[in-house]
Design a protein around this motif. Structure first.
Motif, short mmCIF file in Angstrom:
data_model
loop_
_atom_site.label_atom_id
_atom_site.label_comp_id
_atom_site.label_asym_id
_atom_site.label_seq_id
_atom_site.Cartn_x
_atom_site.Cartn_y
_atom_site.Cartn_z
N ALA A 145 0.83 -1.21 0.00
CA ALA A 145 0.00 0.00 0.00
C ALA A 145 0.86 1.26 0.00
O ALA A 145 0.57 2.24 -0.71
CB ALA A 145 -0.92 -0.01 1.22
N GLY A 146 1.93 1.24 0.78
CA GLY A 146 2.80 2.42 0.82
C GLY A 146 3.50 2.68 -0.50
O GLY A 146 3.60 3.83 -0.94
N ARG A 147 3.98 1.61 -1.16
CA ARG A 147 4.69 1.81 -2.42
C ARG A 147 3.77 2.31 -3.52
O ARG A 147 4.13 3.21 -4.29
CB ARG A 147 5.35 0.49 -2.84
CG ARG A 147 6.56 0.10 -1.98
CD ARG A 147 7.17 -1.19 -2.46
NE ARG A 147 8.37 -1.54 -1.70
CZ ARG A 147 9.12 -2.62 -1.94
NH1 ARG A 147 8.76 -3.47 -2.92
NH2 ARG A 147 10.19 -2.87 -1.23
N ALA A 277 0.28 7.70 7.18
CA ALA A 277 -0.40 6.81 8.11
C ALA A 277 -1.86 6.61 7.71
O ALA A 277 -2.40 5.50 7.86
CB ALA A 277 -0.31 7.38 9.52
N GLY A 278 -2.48 7.67 7.18
CA GLY A 278 -3.85 7.52 6.72
C GLY A 278 -3.98 6.51 5.59
O GLY A 278 -4.96 5.75 5.54
N VAL A 279 -2.99 6.47 4.70
CA VAL A 279 -3.01 5.47 3.63
C VAL A 279 -2.98 4.07 4.21
O VAL A 279 -3.72 3.16 3.78
CB VAL A 279 -1.83 5.70 2.67
CG1 VAL A 279 -1.68 4.54 1.69
CG2 VAL A 279 -2.00 7.01 1.92
N GLY A 290 -0.26 -1.62 12.70
CA GLY A 290 0.40 -1.08 13.89
C GLY A 290 1.36 0.06 13.60
O GLY A 290 1.30 1.13 14.22
N PRO A 291 2.31 -0.09 12.65
CA PRO A 291 3.20 1.03 12.33
C PRO A 291 2.47 2.27 11.84
O PRO A 291 2.89 3.40 12.12
CB PRO A 291 4.11 0.45 11.24
CG PRO A 291 4.09 -1.02 11.47
CD PRO A 291 2.71 -1.32 11.95
N ALA A 292 1.36 2.07 11.13
CA ALA A 292 0.58 3.22 10.66
C ALA A 292 -0.02 4.00 11.82
O ALA A 292 -0.04 5.24 11.82
CB ALA A 292 -0.52 2.75 9.70
N ARG A 293 -0.51 3.30 12.83
CA ARG A 293 -1.08 4.00 13.99
C ARG A 293 -0.01 4.78 14.74
O ARG A 293 -0.25 5.92 15.15
CB ARG A 293 -1.76 2.98 14.91
CG ARG A 293 -3.10 2.47 14.40
CD ARG A 293 -3.83 1.67 15.47
NE ARG A 293 -3.16 0.39 15.72
CZ ARG A 293 -3.48 -0.74 15.09
NH1 ARG A 293 -4.45 -0.74 14.18
NH2 ARG A 293 -2.86 -1.86 15.37
N ARG A 294 1.15 4.17 14.91
CA ARG A 294 2.22 4.90 15.61
C ARG A 294 2.69 6.10 14.80
O ARG A 294 3.00 7.16 15.35
CB ARG A 294 3.38 3.93 15.89
CG ARG A 294 3.05 2.90 16.96
CD ARG A 294 4.28 2.09 17.34
NE ARG A 294 4.65 1.15 16.27
CZ ARG A 294 4.17 -0.09 16.18
NH1 ARG A 294 3.28 -0.52 17.06
NH2 ARG A 294 4.58 -0.89 15.22
N MET A 295 2.76 5.95 13.49
CA MET A 295 3.16 7.06 12.65
C MET A 295 2.11 8.17 12.67
O MET A 295 2.44 9.37 12.59
CB MET A 295 3.41 6.58 11.22
CG MET A 295 4.18 7.59 10.37
SD MET A 295 4.85 6.85 8.86
CE MET A 295 3.35 6.64 7.92
N GLY A 358 -8.25 6.91 8.82
CA GLY A 358 -7.25 7.18 7.79
C GLY A 358 -7.72 8.24 6.81
O GLY A 358 -6.93 9.13 6.41
N GLY A 359 -8.99 8.20 6.41
CA GLY A 359 -9.51 9.23 5.53
C GLY A 359 -9.48 10.60 6.18
O GLY A 359 -9.20 11.61 5.52
#
Length: 402
Positions: A145-147, A277-279, A290-295, A358-359
């Motif tokens: 998703a990030g890429r 992080a929203g993505v 988990g990393p998205a929430r921390r970010m 995220g939105g």
């Protein structure tokens, strides 16, 4: 000029004749003054034109009061140290208007597509960092998703930038030199490095779809390691991509941008992290988010801190960020950021709540970027934001010298 009448003799005779005329005029003036004094009284009580009299002399002579010439002038109220003479003039407060109806500074010619470029560039940078986190922690959905989001963001950024430049060749011409003192030149090179790296990393995600034999099979084997290397390059350049636009705005003469030079890079960095992080929250299952929430928490803290600073630290120059369209956008950005972070922390097991959070973070990032952009443009259009800070700085320098 004849030789028997040298210049020195003529000049000496002229000076003697001039001195004699002055002595005659002085003697005549004394005689006239004595006669006038005997006829009209003293100089203090005379009523003729050109004479000076005092209030006391006018009262004794039965004449009307006249502004005295032997009285000290009144001191001007205010003023430095109580010095200075003359009466205080009733001058109305200065109105900050511009010459011929024009602003003192020329407002930026950038249109909405530059504000969109600021947002999509931050989204691309944050998404690449999210992808690197998924790559290092073994979360393939987060990495994918990030890429993909990073490639989409950098592609949109390139389009908005070229659209503002007018011709694609101008972007190419900017690569002819590398000037480290120019944020625009540095940003062009950062985008040129980040874009291909993000593209290779995103294309590598399609490797499992290729056949296992032949030339395409070779690509299937080579793309994953190439994608990992490209993802690292994109993640390394992502912080520069996220913050150089803040440096670019602060490097201009626009008052509210220039004065906010310590906060703009931090705001843009936090906005990039929050949007990335929203993505992750939108596109990734809760088990891998988990990393998205921390970010999201880290990015929201930086963004809210920077926004609070620019709205309170700059004094008069904070007004453009609190009024009109910029104020509405920044307030909406703060509210969406707080809601997005709260939803990300509360909805750890709710796929719907995570996606809504995220939105909200992505929308908050867009509101923040557009609010900062329009706030700077508003400060350039009003001459008050240019004149008043200049006068305040001049007064402070004068006070320091004293």
């Amino acid at each position: 000029m004849s030789p028997d009448r040298p210049v020195g003799d003529l000049f000496r005779r002229f000076r003697e004749r001039l001195s004699a005329e002055r002595e005659n005029d002085s003697a005549a003036g004394r005689e006239n003054g004595s006669a006038a004094g005997r006829e009209d009284g003293s100089r203090a009580t005379a009523a003729g034109p050109g004479v000076g009299r005092t209030d006391a002399g006018s009262r004794d002579a039965g004449l009307a009061r006249h502004p005295p010439r032997d009285a000290a002038p009144r001191r001007r109220r205010g003023g430095k140290g109580g010095k200075g003479g003359g009466e205080q003039l009733n001058v109305p407060p200065a109105e900050f208007t511009s010459y011929y109806g024009r602003p003192i500074l020329k407002p930026p010619v950038w249109r909405w597509d530059i504000a969109a470029y600021l947002f999509t560039g931050g989204l691309a940078a944050g998404s690449s960092l999210l992808a690197a986190g998924g790559q290092l922690t073994g979360r393939p959905a987060l990495r994918r998703a990030g890429r993909v989001a990073a490639l989409a963001g950098v592609g949109a950024s390139t389009y908005f930038l070229v659209n503002d430049l007018g011709r694609p060749s101008r972007f190419h011409h900017m690569l002819r030199v590398a000037k480290v003192t120019s944020p625009m030149s540095v940003g062009t090179w950062i985008l040129s490095v980040f874009g291909p790296a993000a593209g290779v990393a995103a294309v590598a995600e399609a490797a499992p779809l290729l056949p296992g034999r032949g030339v395409l099979g070779l690509g299937r084997r080579l793309l994953p390691p190439a994608g990992h290397a490209a993802g690292v390059v994109a993640a390394v350049t992502a912080p520069a991509l996220a913050t150089y636009t803040g440096v670019l705005l602060a490097d201009t003469a626009v008052p509210s941008w220039h004065e906010a030079y310590p906060e703009l890079p931090a705001i843009f960095a936090g906005s990039a992290l929050a949007s990335g992080a929203g993505v992750g929250l939108v596109a990734v299952p809760c088990a891998q988010a988990g990393p998205a929430r921390r970010m999201a928490v880290a990015g929201a803290a930086m963004e809210l801190w920077g926004s609070h600073r620019v709205e309170n630290r700059l004094g008069l120059l904070s007004e453009p960020y609190t009024q009109g369209t910029p104020g509405k956008l920044l307030r909406a950005g703060r509210a969406l950021t707080a809601a997005g972070v709260a939803g990300a922390l509360i909805g750890r097991r709710s796929r719907v709540l995570s996606a809504l959070s995220g939105g909200a973070l992505i929308a908050a990032s867009a509101c923040t970027r557009f609010g900062i952009f329009h706030g700077g443009v508003a400060s350039a259009r009003d001459p008050r934001y240019t004149v008043v800070p200049q006068r305040e700085r001049a007064d402070r320098r004068a006070a320091d010298q004293d």
